[in-house]
Design an enzyme around this catalytic site. Structure first.
Site, PDB file in Angstrom:
ATOM      1  N   HIS A  87      41.006  17.579  23.123  1.00  0.00           N
ATOM      2  CA  HIS A  87      42.401  17.996  22.993  1.00  0.00           C
ATOM      3  C   HIS A  87      43.119  16.936  22.158  1.00  0.00           C
ATOM      4  O   HIS A  87      42.941  15.733  22.404  1.00  0.00           O
ATOM      5  CB  HIS A  87      43.110  17.998  24.351  1.00  0.00           C
ATOM      6  CG  HIS A  87      42.611  19.003  25.334  1.00  0.00           C
ATOM      7  ND1 HIS A  87      43.263  20.185  25.579  1.00  0.00           N
ATOM      8  CD2 HIS A  87      41.543  18.990  26.163  1.00  0.00           C
ATOM      9  CE1 HIS A  87      42.620  20.858  26.523  1.00  0.00           C
ATOM     10  NE2 HIS A  87      41.568  20.148  26.896  1.00  0.00           N
ATOM     11  N   GLY A 142      38.954  18.282  35.259  1.00  0.00           N
ATOM     12  CA  GLY A 142      39.886  19.322  34.835  1.00  0.00           C
ATOM     13  C   GLY A 142      39.360  20.234  33.745  1.00  0.00           C
ATOM     14  O   GLY A 142      40.124  20.987  33.141  1.00  0.00           O
ATOM     15  N   GLN A 143      38.047  20.207  33.493  1.00  0.00           N
ATOM     16  CA  GLN A 143      37.484  21.056  32.439  1.00  0.00           C
ATOM     17  C   GLN A 143      37.443  22.511  32.897  1.00  0.00           C
ATOM     18  O   GLN A 143      37.035  22.798  34.032  1.00  0.00           O
ATOM     19  CB  GLN A 143      36.064  20.578  32.097  1.00  0.00           C
ATOM     20  CG  GLN A 143      35.447  21.323  30.919  1.00  0.00           C
ATOM     21  CD  GLN A 143      34.139  20.690  30.442  1.00  0.00           C
ATOM     22  OE1 GLN A 143      33.670  19.701  31.009  1.00  0.00           O
ATOM     23  NE2 GLN A 143      33.567  21.258  29.396  1.00  0.00           N
ATOM     24  N   ASN A 196      38.312  16.476  28.879  1.00  0.00           N
ATOM     25  CA  ASN A 196      38.120  16.717  30.306  1.00  0.00           C
ATOM     26  C   ASN A 196      36.636  16.993  30.549  1.00  0.00           C
ATOM     27  O   ASN A 196      36.031  17.793  29.835  1.00  0.00           O
ATOM     28  CB  ASN A 196      38.957  17.921  30.751  1.00  0.00           C
ATOM     29  CG  ASN A 196      40.448  17.674  30.578  1.00  0.00           C
ATOM     30  OD1 ASN A 196      40.928  16.555  30.751  1.00  0.00           O
ATOM     31  ND2 ASN A 196      41.186  18.711  30.230  1.00  0.00           N
ATOM     32  N   HIS A 204      35.122  19.874  24.034  1.00  0.00           N
ATOM     33  CA  HIS A 204      36.269  19.905  23.127  1.00  0.00           C
ATOM     34  C   HIS A 204      37.139  18.671  23.319  1.00  0.00           C
ATOM     35  O   HIS A 204      37.275  18.165  24.431  1.00  0.00           O
ATOM     36  CB  HIS A 204      37.108  21.166  23.329  1.00  0.00           C
ATOM     37  CG  HIS A 204      37.447  21.458  24.761  1.00  0.00           C
ATOM     38  ND1 HIS A 204      36.545  22.029  25.630  1.00  0.00           N
ATOM     39  CD2 HIS A 204      38.583  21.243  25.470  1.00  0.00           C
ATOM     40  CE1 HIS A 204      37.108  22.146  26.815  1.00  0.00           C
ATOM     41  NE2 HIS A 204      38.350  21.673  26.751  1.00  0.00           N
ATOM     42  N   ASP A 230      45.605  25.200  20.437  1.00  0.00           N
ATOM     43  CA  ASP A 230      45.416  25.643  21.819  1.00  0.00           C
ATOM     44  C   ASP A 230      46.314  26.852  22.095  1.00  0.00           C
ATOM     45  O   ASP A 230      47.463  26.893  21.666  1.00  0.00           O
ATOM     46  CB  ASP A 230      45.747  24.498  22.784  1.00  0.00           C
ATOM     47  CG  ASP A 230      45.188  24.739  24.171  1.00  0.00           C
ATOM     48  OD1 ASP A 230      44.235  24.028  24.561  1.00  0.00           O
ATOM     49  OD2 ASP A 230      45.693  25.647  24.872  1.00  0.00           O
ATOM     50  N   ILE A 231      45.789  27.797  22.855  1.00  0.00           N
ATOM     51  CA  ILE A 231      46.546  29.027  23.140  1.00  0.00           C
ATOM     52  C   ILE A 231      47.713  28.764  24.099  1.00  0.00           C
ATOM     53  O   ILE A 231      48.681  29.541  24.126  1.00  0.00           O
ATOM     54  CB  ILE A 231      45.603  30.114  23.718  1.00  0.00           C
ATOM     55  CG1 ILE A 231      46.185  31.505  23.521  1.00  0.00           C
ATOM     56  CG2 ILE A 231      45.262  29.846  25.179  1.00  0.00           C
ATOM     57  CD1 ILE A 231      45.187  32.620  23.758  1.00  0.00           C
TER      58      ILE A 231
HETATM   59  P1  5GP Z   1      39.922  22.325  29.348  1.00  0.00           P
HETATM   60  O1  5GP Z   1      40.763  22.739  30.517  1.00  0.00           O
HETATM   61  O2  5GP Z   1      38.528  22.915  29.449  1.00  0.00           O
HETATM   62  O3  5GP Z   1      39.917  20.875  29.046  1.00  0.00           O
HETATM   63  O4  5GP Z   1      40.612  22.962  28.088  1.00  0.00           O
HETATM   64  C1  5GP Z   1      40.463  24.285  27.693  1.00  0.00           C
HETATM   65  C2  5GP Z   1      41.611  24.603  26.787  1.00  0.00           C
HETATM   66  O5  5GP Z   1      41.305  25.806  26.097  1.00  0.00           O
HETATM   67  C3  5GP Z   1      42.933  24.849  27.515  1.00  0.00           C
HETATM   68  O6  5GP Z   1      43.908  23.928  27.042  1.00  0.00           O
HETATM   69  C4  5GP Z   1      43.277  26.295  27.189  1.00  0.00           C
HETATM   70  O7  5GP Z   1      44.644  26.505  27.004  1.00  0.00           O
HETATM   71  C5  5GP Z   1      42.480  26.539  25.930  1.00  0.00           C
HETATM   72  N1  5GP Z   1      42.099  27.919  25.748  1.00  0.00           N
HETATM   73  C6  5GP Z   1      41.583  28.735  26.707  1.00  0.00           C
HETATM   74  N2  5GP Z   1      41.333  29.944  26.183  1.00  0.00           N
HETATM   75  C7  5GP Z   1      41.695  29.898  24.878  1.00  0.00           C
HETATM   76  C8  5GP Z   1      41.670  30.860  23.816  1.00  0.00           C
HETATM   77  O8  5GP Z   1      41.262  32.008  23.959  1.00  0.00           O
HETATM   78  N3  5GP Z   1      42.135  30.443  22.610  1.00  0.00           N
HETATM   79  C9  5GP Z   1      42.591  29.169  22.402  1.00  0.00           C
HETATM   80  N4  5GP Z   1      43.024  28.872  21.170  1.00  0.00           N
HETATM   81  N5  5GP Z   1      42.624  28.239  23.379  1.00  0.00           N
HETATM   82  C10 5GP Z   1      42.178  28.595  24.603  1.00  0.00           C
END
Ligand code: 5GP
Length: 112
Positions: free
Chosen positions: A100, A91-92, A85, A98, A29-30
């Site tokens: 986590h 919280g998505q 999420n 995906h 994750d970034i």
């Molecule tokens: P969500 O909030 O949809 O459950 O999770 C999305 C996740 O993607 C977040 O934890 C966010 O930090 C990660 N993310 C968003 N943009 C990028 C990216 O460009 N690269 C990577 N490696 N992770 C990302």
């Protein structure tokens, strides 16, 4: 309709990739929320957990077992957390399904 995760799959934007096969990709994750925080995604663009179908049973299982294997390979033998999420209230933020996987710190309950 492509999300940035499709761009990661297609190598259009960089990511620290941990594992890849013909069906799935795992990458760090970034914005890590734990010392270990990676994502497991299908290459097929499924928007949310609600959009998985019976045909995706094997794919979902493969994602889960890969999460388990990689978590242990990355030093989370003492425990880890898997989170999915779903939609806005869940919280998505990225609409490409995906998992986590977070580890190497104490997790708390309830989650935020
Ligand atoms: P969500 O909030 O949809 O459950 O999770 C999305 C996740 O993607 C977040 O934890 C966010 O930090 C990660 N993310 C968003 N943009 C990028 C990216 O460009 N690269 C990577 N490696 N992770 C990302």
């Amino acid at each position: 309709m492509d999300t940035l995760f499709t761009k990661i799959i297609n190598r259009e934007i960089p990511a620290k990739i941990i594992y890849e096969d013909d069906q799935i990709l795992a990458f760090h994750d970034i914005a890590p929320q734990a010392p270990v925080h990676f994502l497991v995604i299908p290459k097929k663009p499924v928007r949310t957990l609600n959009d998985l179908t019976e045909d995706d049973r094997a794919l979902a299982g493969h994602m889960l077992f890969t999460a388990q294997r990689l978590a242990n390979e990355l030093g989370c033998e003492q425990g880890f957390r898997v989170v999915m999420n779903c939609n806005e209230l869940g919280g998505q933020t990225v609409y490409h399904i995906h998992m986590h996987v977070l580890g190497q710190r104490q997790m708390h309950w309830p989650p935020g």
